[in-house]
Enzyme design. Structure first.
Site, PDB file in Angstrom:
ATOM      1  N   CYS A 261       0.817  -1.226   0.000  1.00  0.00           N
ATOM      2  CA  CYS A 261       0.000   0.000   0.000  1.00  0.00           C
ATOM      3  C   CYS A 261       0.849   1.274   0.000  1.00  0.00           C
ATOM      4  O   CYS A 261       0.888   2.011  -0.977  1.00  0.00           O
ATOM      5  CB  CYS A 261      -0.885   0.024   1.243  1.00  0.00           C
ATOM      6  SG  CYS A 261      -1.958  -1.370   1.399  1.00  0.00           S
TER       7      CYS A 261
HETATM    8  N1  SAJ Z   1       6.489   2.287   8.528  1.00  0.00           N
HETATM    9  C1  SAJ Z   1       7.477   3.174   8.965  1.00  0.00           C
HETATM   10  N2  SAJ Z   1       7.157   4.110   9.891  1.00  0.00           N
HETATM   11  C2  SAJ Z   1       5.882   4.208  10.399  1.00  0.00           C
HETATM   12  C3  SAJ Z   1       4.891   3.310   9.945  1.00  0.00           C
HETATM   13  C4  SAJ Z   1       5.215   2.353   9.010  1.00  0.00           C
HETATM   14  O1  SAJ Z   1       8.617   3.106   8.532  1.00  0.00           O
HETATM   15  O2  SAJ Z   1       5.657   5.074  11.262  1.00  0.00           O
HETATM   16  C5  SAJ Z   1       6.834   1.306   7.504  1.00  0.00           C
HETATM   17  C6  SAJ Z   1       6.655  -0.117   7.987  1.00  0.00           C
HETATM   18  O3  SAJ Z   1       7.841  -0.612   8.560  1.00  0.00           O
HETATM   19  C7  SAJ Z   1       6.324  -0.845   6.683  1.00  0.00           C
HETATM   20  C8  SAJ Z   1       5.617   0.209   5.840  1.00  0.00           C
HETATM   21  O4  SAJ Z   1       5.938   1.472   6.420  1.00  0.00           O
HETATM   22  O5  SAJ Z   1       7.495  -1.248   6.003  1.00  0.00           O
HETATM   23  C9  SAJ Z   1       4.109   0.057   5.806  1.00  0.00           C
HETATM   24  O6  SAJ Z   1       3.716  -0.094   7.127  1.00  0.00           O
HETATM   25  P1  SAJ Z   1       2.138   0.062   7.548  1.00  0.00           P
HETATM   26  O7  SAJ Z   1       2.084   0.007   9.020  1.00  0.00           O
HETATM   27  O8  SAJ Z   1       1.563   1.219   6.857  1.00  0.00           O
HETATM   28  O9  SAJ Z   1       1.515  -1.300   7.052  1.00  0.00           O
HETATM   29  P2  SAJ Z   1       0.698  -1.664   5.754  1.00  0.00           P
HETATM   30  O10 SAJ Z   1       1.505  -1.558   4.523  1.00  0.00           O
HETATM   31  O11 SAJ Z   1       0.062  -2.978   6.054  1.00  0.00           O
HETATM   32  O12 SAJ Z   1      -0.399  -0.530   5.673  1.00  0.00           O
HETATM   33  C10 SAJ Z   1      -1.719  -0.795   6.007  1.00  0.00           C
HETATM   34  C11 SAJ Z   1      -2.462   0.224   5.235  1.00  0.00           C
HETATM   35  N3  SAJ Z   1      -3.839  -0.150   5.127  1.00  0.00           N
HETATM   36  C12 SAJ Z   1      -4.452   0.050   3.948  1.00  0.00           C
HETATM   37  O13 SAJ Z   1      -3.899   0.526   2.984  1.00  0.00           O
HETATM   38  C13 SAJ Z   1      -5.855  -0.333   3.898  1.00  0.00           C
HETATM   39  C14 SAJ Z   1      -2.360   1.596   5.856  1.00  0.00           C
HETATM   40  O14 SAJ Z   1      -3.366   2.465   5.312  1.00  0.00           O
HETATM   41  C15 SAJ Z   1      -2.545   1.551   7.341  1.00  0.00           C
HETATM   42  O15 SAJ Z   1      -2.341   2.863   7.859  1.00  0.00           O
HETATM   43  C16 SAJ Z   1      -1.518   0.613   7.927  1.00  0.00           C
HETATM   44  O16 SAJ Z   1      -1.843  -0.695   7.407  1.00  0.00           O
HETATM   45  C17 SAJ Z   1      -1.528   0.635   9.449  1.00  0.00           C
HETATM   46  O17 SAJ Z   1      -2.061   1.606  10.022  1.00  0.00           O
HETATM   47  O18 SAJ Z   1      -0.910  -0.251  10.002  1.00  0.00           O
END
Ligand code: SAJ
Length: 425
Positions: A261
């Site tokens: 995403c």
């Molecule tokens: N990450 C960072 N710093 C942060 C948060 C995440 O470096 O503060 C990195 C993570 O390590 C990862 C990537 O970003 O590599 C994505 O992390 P994520 O927590 O956003 O996880 P995802 O990819 O599963 O994102 C989903 C998304 N959901 C949808 O698109 C429906 C996102 O919108 C959500 O915000 C996220 O989950 C969530 O909140 O966990």
């Protein structure tokens, strides 16, 4: 069955499979279509193919009729397209799966069906890509086919939020399509289902949500680099900012941004705007910053190795974690893969372990990685790695730790005489 309506879900992955289970437990007759035969076989065996805990008690009560012959979907009333919308190696949006799924539905649906796209797409895709497929098949949108968009909001591994309780937004080309889509989602989800004024607004909502996350992560990643030069611990500063009870939302620096995403969705908006001669500079720069974090992590390792009079070439380096996210086994756009590539280019000898990704592990355990390595990078904050006692790193002779997820006990590790560097701390 729910008003005797039949639902067909095209794409049974981390979005489509939970949705199929939910629809079935809510009384719909559910059909599932996916090109991956292995997936269909596992679903028929009632396996929890996405390994989500909340589905454990739902799956035994669900019945998903998997379809191998696409003509078998012809009696369905509602079609949900939940296929991938990735980017290619040049970060250009790849809508081929959405086109293919739309063509499959257009070829096999009966007049009057509702088609809902859940895949994440940029504003204009339903109008410019999906709608023409149905018109080409002889349908008239708003008359004998209804098209809506309800962007998926699945967060893999989330213990609280899942398809049963996450609020959604829905948009359509016409009132009837909107009303039918709203009725459907309200019948399966116990949360707000917000009608948008247009299908374009619904497409824009998801893209904006995830671009918001990407730019905020880029912000703290850039701070991590400048604060590293100033000797300031950016994680402590963010924790300090969190004490502000309003108008601040924490994000955390890391070795990179992975997943299906966050690092992907902004490119859909960047490319769409480019068609209209608008340059989303801010989104582009944020993507460059986040895409640069794996290299930054490798550079931190280089500086740390110099401190212990080592270079990359021939040095045994351990990589703990390959998945993009804690406690899941998903490699999509994972920064760890880029870190591994960069270290291989520098002729380091790598020992890789991820408890959730066996196919990329060259070691059988984290212990084996520690035994064989002089330096390690923690690239995923899996629970198993966070629980490794600091003393074990010392006992196994680890000289350098680069904590790509800032998830280890920095002070304790440093007290043991190990060179520790996190991202921004
Ligand atoms: N990450 C960072 N710093 C942060 C948060 C995440 O470096 O503060 C990195 C993570 O390590 C990862 C990537 O970003 O590599 C994505 O992390 P994520 O927590 O956003 O996880 P995802 O990819 O599963 O994102 C989903 C998304 N959901 C949808 O698109 C429906 C996102 O919108 C959500 O915000 C996220 O989950 C969530 O909140 O966990």
């Amino acid at each position: 069955m729910k008003n005797n309506q039949k639902v067909c879900i095209i794409g049974l992955g981390y979005v489509g499979f939970p949705l199929a289970v939910l629809c079935s437990t809510k009384g719909y007759e559910v059909f599932g279509f996916d090109k991956d035969e292995e997936k269909l076989r596992r679903i028929e065996k009632r396996e929890n193919i996405v390994e989500e805990k909340y589905l454990e008690e739902m799956i035994p009560k669900a019945k998903i009729n998997v379809i191998r012959d696409e003509s078998k979907m012809n009696d369905c009333d509602i079609f949900i397209i939940a296929v991938p919308t990735p980017v290619d190696e040049k970060y250009y949006p790849d809508l081929s799966f959405v086109v293919s799924a739309s063509e499959t539905v257009a070829k096999n649906m009966k007049p009057g069906a509702l088609v809902i796209v859940e895949s994440t797409i940029n504003p204009g895709v339903c109008d410019e890509i999906v709608k023409p497929v149905f018109e080409k098949a002889g349908f008239t949108v708003g008359k004998d086919v209804f098209i809506a968009h309800c962007p998926e909001r699945i967060n893999p591994g989330d213990p609280k939020w899942n398809v049963t309780n996450i609020p959604r937004v829905v948009g359509s080309f016409d009132e009837k399509g909107l009303a039918r889509a709203l009725e459907f989602y309200k019948s399966i989800i116990s949360a707000e289902i917000m009608p948008m004024k247009s299908i374009f607004e619904a497409e824009a909502t998801k893209i904006m949500e995830n671009s918001f996350r990407d730019i905020n992560i880029a912000f703290v990643n850039e701070l991590a680099k400048s604060f590293d030069l100033m000797g300031i611990n950016v994680v402590n500063v963010i924790r300090g900012a969190v004490t502000k009870p309003f108008a601040f939302m924490p994000h955390w620096p890391s070795c990179g941004v992975g997943g299906h995403c966050i690092p992907v969705d902004p490119y859909y908006l960047i490319e769409k705007a480019k068609e209209l001669d608008f340059d989303h500079k801010f989104l582009r720069v944020a993507r460059e910053i986040n895409n640069g974090m794996p290299l930054y992590t490798v550079e931190l390792l280089q500086d740390a190795l110099n401190k212990v009079e080592r270079s990359f070439k021939g040095t045994n380096i351990g990589i703990l974690g390959v998945s993009y996210k804690a406690n899941v086994g998903d490699l999509r756009e994972s920064p760890a893969l880029k870190i591994i590539e960069l270290l291989e280019q520098r002729e380091a000898v790598l020992h890789v372990f991820d408890p959730h990704v066996s196919e990329k592990s060259t070691a059988a355990s984290s212990d084996e990685v520690l035994e064989k390595s002089e330096a390690i990078i923690v690239a995923t904050n899996h629970k198993e790695f966070i629980e490794i006692p600091a003393e074990k790193f010392r006992d196994k002779g680890i000289k350098v730790i680069i904590d790509g997820m800032n998830c280890l006990d920095k002070e304790r590790i440093q007290k043991l005489g190990i060179v520790y560097k996190g991202i921004g701390r």
